[in-house]
Write an enzyme that holds these catalytic residues in place. Structure first.
Site, PDB file in Angstrom:
ATOM      1  N   ASP A  12       7.717  -3.897   4.115  1.00  0.00           N
ATOM      2  CA  ASP A  12       7.181  -4.076   2.759  1.00  0.00           C
ATOM      3  C   ASP A  12       6.733  -5.506   2.464  1.00  0.00           C
ATOM      4  OD1 ASP A  12       7.867  -1.400   2.445  1.00  0.00           O
ATOM      5  OD2 ASP A  12       9.856  -1.905   1.702  1.00  0.00           O
ATOM      6  N   LYS A  15       1.786  -5.737   4.361  1.00  0.00           N
ATOM      7  CA  LYS A  15       0.919  -5.507   5.531  1.00  0.00           C
ATOM      8  C   LYS A  15      -0.287  -4.648   5.170  1.00  0.00           C
ATOM      9  CE  LYS A  15       4.339  -3.440   7.503  1.00  0.00           C
ATOM     10  NZ  LYS A  15       5.416  -3.707   6.537  1.00  0.00           N
ATOM     11  N   GLY A  39       5.262   2.869   4.002  1.00  0.00           N
ATOM     12  CA  GLY A  39       4.562   3.042   2.723  1.00  0.00           C
ATOM     13  C   GLY A  39       3.745   1.780   2.518  1.00  0.00           C
ATOM     14  N   HIS A  40       2.438   1.881   2.707  1.00  0.00           N
ATOM     15  CA  HIS A  40       1.562   0.708   2.635  1.00  0.00           C
ATOM     16  C   HIS A  40       0.693   0.790   1.393  1.00  0.00           C
ATOM     17  CE1 HIS A  40       1.847   0.058   7.282  1.00  0.00           C
ATOM     18  NE2 HIS A  40       3.005  -0.003   6.670  1.00  0.00           N
ATOM     19  N   GLN A 219       6.642  -1.009   9.304  1.00  0.00           N
ATOM     20  CA  GLN A 219       7.998  -1.569   9.228  1.00  0.00           C
ATOM     21  C   GLN A 219       7.927  -3.078   9.495  1.00  0.00           C
ATOM     22  OE1 GLN A 219       7.876   1.641  11.345  1.00  0.00           O
ATOM     23  NE2 GLN A 219       7.887   2.408   9.276  1.00  0.00           N
TER      24      GLN A 219
HETATM   25  P1  GDP Z   1       3.781  -2.944   3.260  1.00  0.00           P
HETATM   26  O1  GDP Z   1       4.694  -1.816   3.575  1.00  0.00           O
HETATM   27  O2  GDP Z   1       4.051  -4.155   4.089  1.00  0.00           O
HETATM   28  O3  GDP Z   1       2.327  -2.560   3.295  1.00  0.00           O
HETATM   29  O4  GDP Z   1       4.112  -3.382   1.763  1.00  0.00           O
HETATM   30  P2  GDP Z   1       4.362  -2.394   0.502  1.00  0.00           P
HETATM   31  O5  GDP Z   1       3.067  -1.862   0.063  1.00  0.00           O
HETATM   32  O6  GDP Z   1       5.450  -1.443   0.808  1.00  0.00           O
HETATM   33  O7  GDP Z   1       4.972  -3.417  -0.537  1.00  0.00           O
HETATM   34  C1  GDP Z   1       4.274  -4.540  -0.940  1.00  0.00           C
HETATM   35  C2  GDP Z   1       4.120  -4.467  -2.458  1.00  0.00           C
HETATM   36  O8  GDP Z   1       3.731  -5.723  -2.949  1.00  0.00           O
HETATM   37  C3  GDP Z   1       3.043  -3.508  -2.933  1.00  0.00           C
HETATM   38  O9  GDP Z   1       3.396  -3.022  -4.197  1.00  0.00           O
HETATM   39  C4  GDP Z   1       1.802  -4.395  -3.024  1.00  0.00           C
HETATM   40  O10 GDP Z   1       0.836  -3.903  -3.955  1.00  0.00           O
HETATM   41  C5  GDP Z   1       2.431  -5.658  -3.539  1.00  0.00           C
HETATM   42  N1  GDP Z   1       1.795  -6.920  -3.142  1.00  0.00           N
HETATM   43  C6  GDP Z   1       1.213  -7.277  -1.966  1.00  0.00           C
HETATM   44  N2  GDP Z   1       0.865  -8.579  -1.998  1.00  0.00           N
HETATM   45  C7  GDP Z   1       1.239  -9.061  -3.207  1.00  0.00           C
HETATM   46  C8  GDP Z   1       1.190 -10.353  -3.821  1.00  0.00           C
HETATM   47  O11 GDP Z   1       0.757 -11.337  -3.253  1.00  0.00           O
HETATM   48  N3  GDP Z   1       1.696 -10.438  -5.089  1.00  0.00           N
HETATM   49  C9  GDP Z   1       2.219  -9.367  -5.748  1.00  0.00           C
HETATM   50  N4  GDP Z   1       2.697  -9.553  -6.980  1.00  0.00           N
HETATM   51  N5  GDP Z   1       2.287  -8.157  -5.202  1.00  0.00           N
HETATM   52  C10 GDP Z   1       1.808  -8.004  -3.935  1.00  0.00           C
HETATM   53  P1  IMO Z   2       6.744  -0.288   5.779  1.00  0.00           P
HETATM   54  O1  IMO Z   2       5.748   0.020   6.869  1.00  0.00           O
HETATM   55  C1  IMO Z   2      10.870  -0.816   4.495  1.00  0.00           C
HETATM   56  C2  IMO Z   2      13.942   1.417   6.685  1.00  0.00           C
HETATM   57  C3  IMO Z   2      14.666   2.512   5.927  1.00  0.00           C
HETATM   58  C4  IMO Z   2      16.033   2.452   6.605  1.00  0.00           C
HETATM   59  C5  IMO Z   2      15.672   2.172   8.057  1.00  0.00           C
HETATM   60  C6  IMO Z   2      15.634   3.427   8.932  1.00  0.00           C
HETATM   61  O2  IMO Z   2       6.371   0.223   4.452  1.00  0.00           O
HETATM   62  O3  IMO Z   2       7.110  -1.732   5.813  1.00  0.00           O
HETATM   63  P2  IMO Z   2      13.898   5.450   9.098  1.00  0.00           P
HETATM   64  O4  IMO Z   2      13.464   6.458   8.072  1.00  0.00           O
HETATM   65  O5  IMO Z   2      12.794   4.634   9.663  1.00  0.00           O
HETATM   66  O6  IMO Z   2      14.755   6.055  10.168  1.00  0.00           O
HETATM   67  O7  IMO Z   2      14.870   4.451   8.291  1.00  0.00           O
HETATM   68  O8  IMO Z   2      14.386   1.579   8.033  1.00  0.00           O
HETATM   69  N1  IMO Z   2      12.467   1.532   6.700  1.00  0.00           N
HETATM   70  C7  IMO Z   2      11.657   0.755   5.961  1.00  0.00           C
HETATM   71  N2  IMO Z   2      11.932  -0.200   5.051  1.00  0.00           N
HETATM   72  N3  IMO Z   2       9.591  -0.555   4.819  1.00  0.00           N
HETATM   73  C8  IMO Z   2       9.299   0.379   5.765  1.00  0.00           C
HETATM   74  O9  IMO Z   2       8.042   0.579   6.210  1.00  0.00           O
HETATM   75  C9  IMO Z   2      10.355   1.101   6.353  1.00  0.00           C
HETATM   76  N4  IMO Z   2      10.416   2.094   7.273  1.00  0.00           N
HETATM   77  C10 IMO Z   2      11.712   2.331   7.479  1.00  0.00           C
HETATM   78  O10 IMO Z   2      14.739   2.219   4.557  1.00  0.00           O
HETATM   79  O11 IMO Z   2      16.756   1.348   6.134  1.00  0.00           O
HETATM   80 MG    MG Z   3       6.028  -0.535   2.602  1.00  0.00          MG
END
Ligand code: GDP
Ligand code: IMO
Ligand code: MG
Length: 420
Positions: A12, A15, A39-40, A219
């Site tokens: 998270d 990416k 979850g991207h 991840q």
């Molecule tokens: P990922 O799994 O690495 O793609 O990241 P996620 O989407 O799970 O979580 C990142 C969260 O931060 C999302 O809600 C994005 O919309 C948000 N986000 C990304 N870059 C920024 C930033 O620079 N500032 C803020 N406030 N939110 C951001």
């Molecule tokens: P993105 O791509 C954050 C965490 C789960 C749990 C552990 C194992 O959005 O960064 P799993 O279902 O993979 O067997 O769970 O890994 N986990 C993540 N945490 N972002 C993710 O993906 C994750 N994918 C798995 O919460 O702790």
């Molecule tokens: Mg994510």
């Protein structure tokens, strides 16, 4: 030119946003690991998407989105995402799905519940570990099997036979039928089956032709099955070290290995987290940062930036450059803490312990730097950032010895600055 976007924390990091932004010039965007546990968040033409399987290349007409053999694929989720993105764009994104990627079946999700592993490890309950386990145990179903329903049926019958013997008391498992499972998979996957093929060959060809290829990591490094805080990890190789095998290319020439990290840390699920904070501070980071899982909606634990973990992640990925995200979330803090070392049983250590039990005992040793009061989410030029932000960036760069080239101050693609 090839670029890999790699998460340097516990996932998270942002990416999805960074890959989507850079993918607009790419011929190919390749997801190389994980499944719908990811979850991207992507904001495309002002519309927000939380994608789980479909690579960010799907948002561009001339880009092929590749799902490789390192992935585990829930075809129902992929179909939903492909339909959703098609509707948003008015055209159907081009996919290439590795025939040797494994399929997540309904019983893989059931197993996480039956075994209690979902609860114990705080997984995303998407059937990730049971599917990778079946792959290693040679009883998995591969996407390519669906092109030959007779072969798929045989494999499913074998798998169900083993499963039913392992779970005699589970009515759910006993009621499973190989024919019904296969019919369901074929119905949902039907429009995607023409995309199934030789992903490794296509990636090799694109790289040999020096096309722009992007790799979208899922991840984060600290969740890597081998190099993360085991057993509180996911089940795939999340780092650049694992990328070559996942895509089927020996020693891939990826010049840009872009590590993405947040200006603070989060973690969701179970496992040690040395710089985790609690109370009002955590609430503040969580609410301003919107730190709730894209896949499960769970609140993420929050804490200060950990440079011990970051140095380790950079080393594992051989990062050539970095992107820092969510700096805007720290606006308004009087001071910001940065962990540079850990105290382990009275001794200061600079390196990240591999054992989750040892990591659990580590206390962060912080350096405190001045915060800034200004909101920075509207800033579009690095030279306009407050001096405290620039000082923080410089401190991190000097510590980890890799340049921060991208600075993100908001979720929108526009809220991204290139520093170099
Ligand atoms: P990922 O799994 O690495 O793609 O990241 P996620 O989407 O799970 O979580 C990142 C969260 O931060 C999302 O809600 C994005 O919309 C948000 N986000 C990304 N870059 C920024 C930033 O620079 N500032 C803020 N406030 N939110 C951001
Ligand atoms: P993105 O791509 C954050 C965490 C789960 C749990 C552990 C194992 O959005 O960064 P799993 O279902 O993979 O067997 O769970 O890994 N986990 C993540 N945490 N972002 C993710 O993906 C994750 N994918 C798995 O919460 O702790
Ligand atoms: Mg994510």
């Amino acid at each position: 030119m090839a670029t890999a976007v790699l998460g340097l924390q516990w996932g998270d990091e942002g990416k999805g946003k960074i890959t989507h932004l850079l993918a607009k010039d790419a011929s190919m965007v390749v997801r190389f690991n994980g499944g719908p546990n990811a979850g991207h968040t992507v904001i495309d033409r002002g519309v927000k998407f939380g994608t789980h399987l479909i690579p960010a290349g799907a948002f561009y007409p001339d880009t092929t989105s590749v799902l490789t053999s390192g992935m585990v694929i829930d075809l129902r989720i992929l179909r939903e995402e492909w339909d959703m993105v098609s509707e948003h764009l008015g055209w159907k994104p081009k996919l290439l799905i590795a025939e040797n990627a494994h399929v997540i079946m309904s019983y893989h999700r059931d197993l996480e519940e039956l075994e209690g592993s979902g609860k114990y490890f705080g997984t995303t309950r998407r059937g990730i570990a049971p599917t990778y386990r079946d792959k290693a145990a040679k009883v998995g179903i591969r996407v390519g099997d669906l092109l030959h329903p007779d072969i798929a049926l045989q494999r499913l019958e074998l798998r169900l036979d083993l499963l039913k013997r392992a779970w005699p008391e589970s009515q759910e498992i006993q009621a499973l039928s190989a024919c019904t499972l296969l019919e369901d998979q074929l119905a949902v996957a039907e429009p995607l089956l023409s995309f199934v093929g030789d992903a490794a060959g296509a990636i090799a060809q694109a790289m040999a032709a020096e096309q722009t290829v992007m790799f979208e990591g899922a991840q984060g490094t600290l969740l890597d099955v081998d190099h993360g805080s085991y057993p509180f990890v996911t089940s795939s190789s999340t780092t650049f070290a694992g990328l070559g095998n996942s895509i089927g290319i020996p020693n891939p020439q990826v010049d840009h290995r872009l590590g993405v990290f947040k200006a603070y840390m989060t973690r969701v699920g179970a496992g040690p987290f040395p710089t985790c904070v609690s109370g009002e501070l955590e609430e503040r980071l969580r609410s301003i940062g919107g730190e709730f899982g894209v896949t499960t909606g769970r609140p993420r634990d929050c804490g200060w930036l950990d440079l011990v973990a970051l140095r380790y992640a950079i080393q594992l990925n051989g990062c050539t450059e970095l992107a820092i995200t969510k700096l805007d979330v720290l606006s308004g803090f009087d001071e910001v803490k940065i962990c540079r070392s850990y105290n382990l049983d009275g001794q200061s250590i600079m390196t990240f312990p591999l054992s989750a039990e040892v990591l659990e005992r580590c206390e962060p040793e912080y350096e405190t730097v001045p915060g800034w009061s200004e909101q920075i989410s509207e800033i579009r030029d690095v030279s306009d950032l407050p001096e405290q932000v620039m000082a923080l960036i410089q401190l991190i760069e000097e510590d980890v010895k890799v340049p921060i080239d991208i600075v993100s101050v908001g979720p929108e693609p526009e809220a991204t600055m290139v520093k170099r």
